[in-house]
Scaffold this motif. Structure first.
Motif, mmCIF file in Angstrom:
data_model
loop_
_atom_site.group_PDB
_atom_site.id
_atom_site.type_symbol
_atom_site.label_atom_id
_atom_site.label_comp_id
_atom_site.label_asym_id
_atom_site.label_seq_id
_atom_site.Cartn_x
_atom_site.Cartn_y
_atom_site.Cartn_z
ATOM 1 N N ARG A 50 -5.322 9.026 1.033
ATOM 2 C CA ARG A 50 -5.723 8.281 -0.154
ATOM 3 C C ARG A 50 -5.421 6.801 0.014
ATOM 4 N NH1 ARG A 50 -2.828 7.426 -5.485
ATOM 5 N NH2 ARG A 50 -3.211 5.289 -4.819
ATOM 6 N N GLU A 231 2.245 9.098 -2.956
ATOM 7 C CA GLU A 231 1.972 7.806 -2.313
ATOM 8 C C GLU A 231 2.895 7.590 -1.119
ATOM 9 O OE1 GLU A 231 -0.023 5.090 -5.800
ATOM 10 O OE2 GLU A 231 2.099 4.795 -5.396
ATOM 11 N N GLN A 245 7.880 3.188 -5.583
ATOM 12 C CA GLN A 245 7.690 4.645 -5.560
ATOM 13 C C GLN A 245 7.088 5.161 -4.253
ATOM 14 O OE1 GLN A 245 5.198 4.606 -9.005
ATOM 15 N NE2 GLN A 245 3.322 5.041 -7.900
HETATM 16 MN MN MN Z 1 -0.097 3.584 -7.417
#
Ligand code: MN
Ligand code: PEP
Length: 360
Positions: A50, A231, A245
């Motif tokens: 992604r 992520e 994050q």
């Molecule tokens: Mn994000």
């Protein structure tokens, strides 16, 4: 919602190993960052890469995405790795560009799902495409109809490979999370539409690296999610968005290994149900504590006001009406009068104690 259930085709996700894992940076920044991250992820269990090309930012002036050039970098990921690629779309132009670049999976972001106009525009632009996979993140607020309404809009335009992503919900105050997870709502969806694929996005739920593992594990083990979107970035500290994050592909790999090991130690069904109910209780208790703390802070302010205005702390009539109102409300919600009386007497006592302290 039952109607939707008959139509949901989950064969697209059932073709993949479980859990279905999507990972990669919050934003595409450079070709090097994309390829460095993708090559690392290619060595792990990840199935989809992604990267956000167009970034919805809460405030103007922040990095709003690299734009369509980033699509070429995603094409390189498709060419040089075994990974499929995914990005976020928020309008018809994004959809058309993704389609002309052969992007495998599109997702609709939380802010976009909140707007039926945006979802409709995306659905119209995708009309008749029964090959593309479209994942819909939950809207910012926990409105199950709005979330499933987006799936319905896409379905009506012929899109068949659909799924949901739980990325948590905005709350004005949360003790632990950037976006509060709502596991109860996930259970409700599973009850109404058992076949719908659901992924969890622990990165946007947590907002930091600390609880990603915990949330990922809960979602897979106790709330039957089909996979994760997490992520990752080759150099998280230098990331142009959501740097707090993001984790490195190496850390992700370790986390996934641990999750797989724990998943294999299969638990009895009753134990799974027990844990999922306990998680719901824990989260409600956390909210209760946050509300109690907020209530006592207001009591403090009241104490200061009464002190400076020379008003008595104890106001029996006001207290009587608070008690009556609360007992009526609680009784309507199925709580016992005795329990409500005890709770509110305790609250009152504590509140008076706090106000008296201010006057000492
Ligand atoms: Mn994000
Ligand atoms: C993202 O996935 O980077 C993103 C912006 O997510 P959300 O829509 O959940 O905020």
């Amino acid at each position: 919602m039952g109607i939707l259930n008959d139509k949901i085709d989950r064969s697209w996700i059932d073709k993949f190993d479980k859990p279905f894992i999507i990972s990669g940076p919050c934003s595409a920044e450079s070709e090097k960052q994309i390829l460095d991250t993708a090559y690392e992820l290619d060595k792990s269990y990840v199935q989809v890469f992604r990267a956000g090309i167009w970034k919805p930012r809460t405030k103007p002036g922040n990095f709003e995405g690299i734009g369509k050039n980033g699509l070429k970098w995603l094409n390189k990921v498709q060419k040089y790795t075994r990974l499929m690629v995914a990005t976020e779309v928020a309008n018809a132009e994004h959809v058309n560009l993704c389609k002309s670049h052969g992007i495998d999976i599109l997702w609709i972001g939380a802010r976009s799902t909140t707007s039926p106009f945006i979802v409709q525009e995306i659905a119209d632009a995708l009309e008749g495409d029964d090959q593309i996979i479209v994942l819909v993140k939950n809207p910012i607020h926990p409105d199950i109809e709005l979330w499933l309404g987006a799936i319905e809009r896409l379905y009506k335009k012929g899109i068949r490979k659909l799924g949901l992503i739980h990325r948590g919900f905005f709350t004005y105050k949360s003790i632990k999370y950037r976006n509060q997870p709502n596991w109860k709502l996930i259970l409700d969806i599973k009850n109404y539409i058992p076949r719908i694929p659901i992924l969890c996005d622990p990165s946007h739920i947590c907002g930091n690296k600390d609880r990603i593992f915990d949330v990922a594990k809960k979602s897979l083990n106790y709330f039957s999610c089909d996979g994760l979107m997490i992520e990752s970035h080759c150099d998280p500290n230098q990331a142009w968005s959501d740097s707090k994050q993001q984790i490195t592909p190496k850390v992700l790999l370790k986390l996934l290994e641990e999750i797989f090991i724990k998943q294999k130690q299969s638990e009895l069904k009753y134990k799974k149900n027990l844990y999922s109910l306990r998680i719901l209780i824990d989260e409600l208790d956390e909210n209760l504590i946050s509300i109690l703390s907020e209530r006592m802070n207001i009591s403090k302010k009241l104490g200061i006001l009464k002190n400076t205005s020379d008003v008595d702390i104890l106001q029996p009539n006001r207290w009587k009406s608070v008690m009556e109102q609360s007992i009526n409300l609680g009784k309507n919600l199925g709580l016992s009068e005795d329990f409500l009386e005890r709770i509110f007497n305790l609250l009152h006592k504590e509140s008076i104690k706090i106000q008296n302290k201010i006057n000492e």
